[in-house]
Design an enzyme around this catalytic site. Structure first.
Site, short mmCIF file in Angstrom:
data_model
loop_
_atom_site.label_atom_id
_atom_site.label_comp_id
_atom_site.label_asym_id
_atom_site.label_seq_id
_atom_site.Cartn_x
_atom_site.Cartn_y
_atom_site.Cartn_z
N ASP A 59 1.10 -1.23 -0.01
CA ASP A 59 -0.16 -0.13 0.13
C ASP A 59 1.08 1.32 -0.20
O ASP A 59 1.26 1.45 0.80
CB ASP A 59 -0.84 0.37 1.20
CG ASP A 59 -2.20 0.89 1.18
OD1 ASP A 59 -2.02 2.18 1.02
OD2 ASP A 59 -3.39 0.64 1.63
N ASN A 128 -9.44 -0.24 -6.44
CA ASN A 128 -10.09 0.16 -7.94
C ASN A 128 -10.22 -0.74 -8.78
O ASN A 128 -8.75 -1.40 -8.37
CB ASN A 128 -9.41 1.91 -8.22
CG ASN A 128 -7.55 1.71 -8.41
OD1 ASN A 128 -7.67 0.66 -9.00
ND2 ASN A 128 -6.55 1.57 -7.63
N ALA A 130 -8.21 -0.93 -12.04
CA ALA A 130 -7.04 -0.08 -12.43
C ALA A 130 -6.22 -1.97 -12.17
O ALA A 130 -5.46 -2.69 -12.09
CB ALA A 130 -6.65 0.54 -13.07
N THR A 131 -6.41 -1.04 -10.65
CA THR A 131 -5.49 -2.87 -9.87
C THR A 131 -5.90 -4.03 -9.05
O THR A 131 -5.29 -5.05 -9.99
CB THR A 131 -5.08 -1.68 -8.69
OG1 THR A 131 -4.79 -1.07 -8.56
CG2 THR A 131 -3.73 -2.50 -7.09
N CYS A 185 -14.44 4.79 -1.68
CA CYS A 185 -14.94 4.89 -0.33
C CYS A 185 -14.81 6.60 -0.02
O CYS A 185 -15.74 7.47 0.63
CB CYS A 185 -14.21 4.40 0.45
SG CYS A 185 -14.52 2.64 0.22
N CYS A 245 -8.26 -15.61 -18.70
CA CYS A 245 -7.67 -16.72 -18.41
C CYS A 245 -7.56 -17.46 -19.84
O CYS A 245 -8.18 -18.64 -19.81
CB CYS A 245 -8.94 -16.84 -17.75
SG CYS A 245 -10.16 -17.12 -17.35
ZN LIG Z 1 -11.65 -15.14 -16.88
#
Ligand SMILES: [Zn+2]
Length: 250
Positions: A59, A128, A130-131, A185, A245
């Protein structure tokens, strides 16, 4: 296991499903927690109390007065400190056995891949998209199970994305190319205990995965309506067109 550990973890060892063997797995586990805020606080504290061997916290943020309403690893005295350092102090006070790797950085995709590759299980405690997507990509690439949690206002959700089991990934559920509202938040507000409920649920799922007990949330999304205090469990399937995936990047 020495006498002190036998005592400390006795209430786990008493459980047939865990026993000394299960507790040994926890003590040997390497868990990566991304985010040391509302979800990361309870998740990290429970994982540490349970005896996870190595806990890596990531963090970049510092503790702010507005965090203390819900981010229970932090204190008034530690306002202004790095959140990962504050959490490390909180963990050391509970269980000095745990090796805490405190990384005060904003991890990019390459760094996340490096960290995920060294973990047995990953907890996404960020806020978020993006992360979240970067974490998911790293977990799929390295076949490491991901325990994902999110809370906003009075609503929470939690799931496990386990690439080892051929279950859906985070991106199957929330495709990267779809524009989801990134509500934090900081702007929308959040009911304090909900981050505790969802963060503790993430810790429970992570410990189960480490020990290989029970049935994980893989393939299911748990939704919590905190105002009605109602849980809903919905089945989620693999998206055959998921570029993350299915390996179909073209
Ligand atoms: Zn997937």
């Amino acid at each position: 296991m020495n006498d002190e550990r036998l005592l400390r973890y006795s209430r786990h060892i008493l459980l047939d499903e865990i026993g000394i063997e299960g507790q040994q797995k926890v003590l040997a586990a390497r868990v990566l927690v991304i985010g040391a805020g509302g979800l990361g606080s309870p998740a990290a504290l429970y994982l540490a109390a349970a005896g996870v061997g190595r806990l890596t916290l990531v963090d970049h943020d510092t503790v702010d007065l507005t965090n203390l309403q819900r981010q229970i690893a932090h204190t008034v005295a530690r306002v202004g400190q790095r959140k990962v350092e504050s959490a490390r102090t909180a963990i050391a006070a509970i269980n000095p056995d745990v090796e805490v790797v405190a990384l005060a950085e904003r991890a990019d995709a390459a760094r996340l891949a490096e960290l995920v590759a060294q973990a047995d299980v990953v907890l996404d405690c960020t806020d978020n998209f993006a992360t979240r997507h970067a974490v998911n990509r790293a977990c799929v690439a390295h076949k490491v199970p991901l325990v994902s949690g999110a809370v906003i206002r009075f609503d929470g959700q939690v799931s496990v994305f386990d690439p080892r089991a051929g279950e859906p990934c985070y991106s199957c559920l929330f495709p990267e190319d779809q524009a989801f509202e990134d509500v934090a938040c900081s702007t929308m507000g959040v009911f304090a205990p909900l981050v505790g409920i969802v963060g503790a649920t993430q810790a429970a799922e992570a410990l189960k995965l480490v020990m290989g007990i029970g049935t994980s949330l893989a393939g299911r999304l748990l939704l919590l309506d905190g105002l009605r205090m109602e849980w809903t469990s919905i089945r989620i399937g693999r998206n055959d067109a998921c570029p993350v995936c299915t390996g179909n990047n073209s």
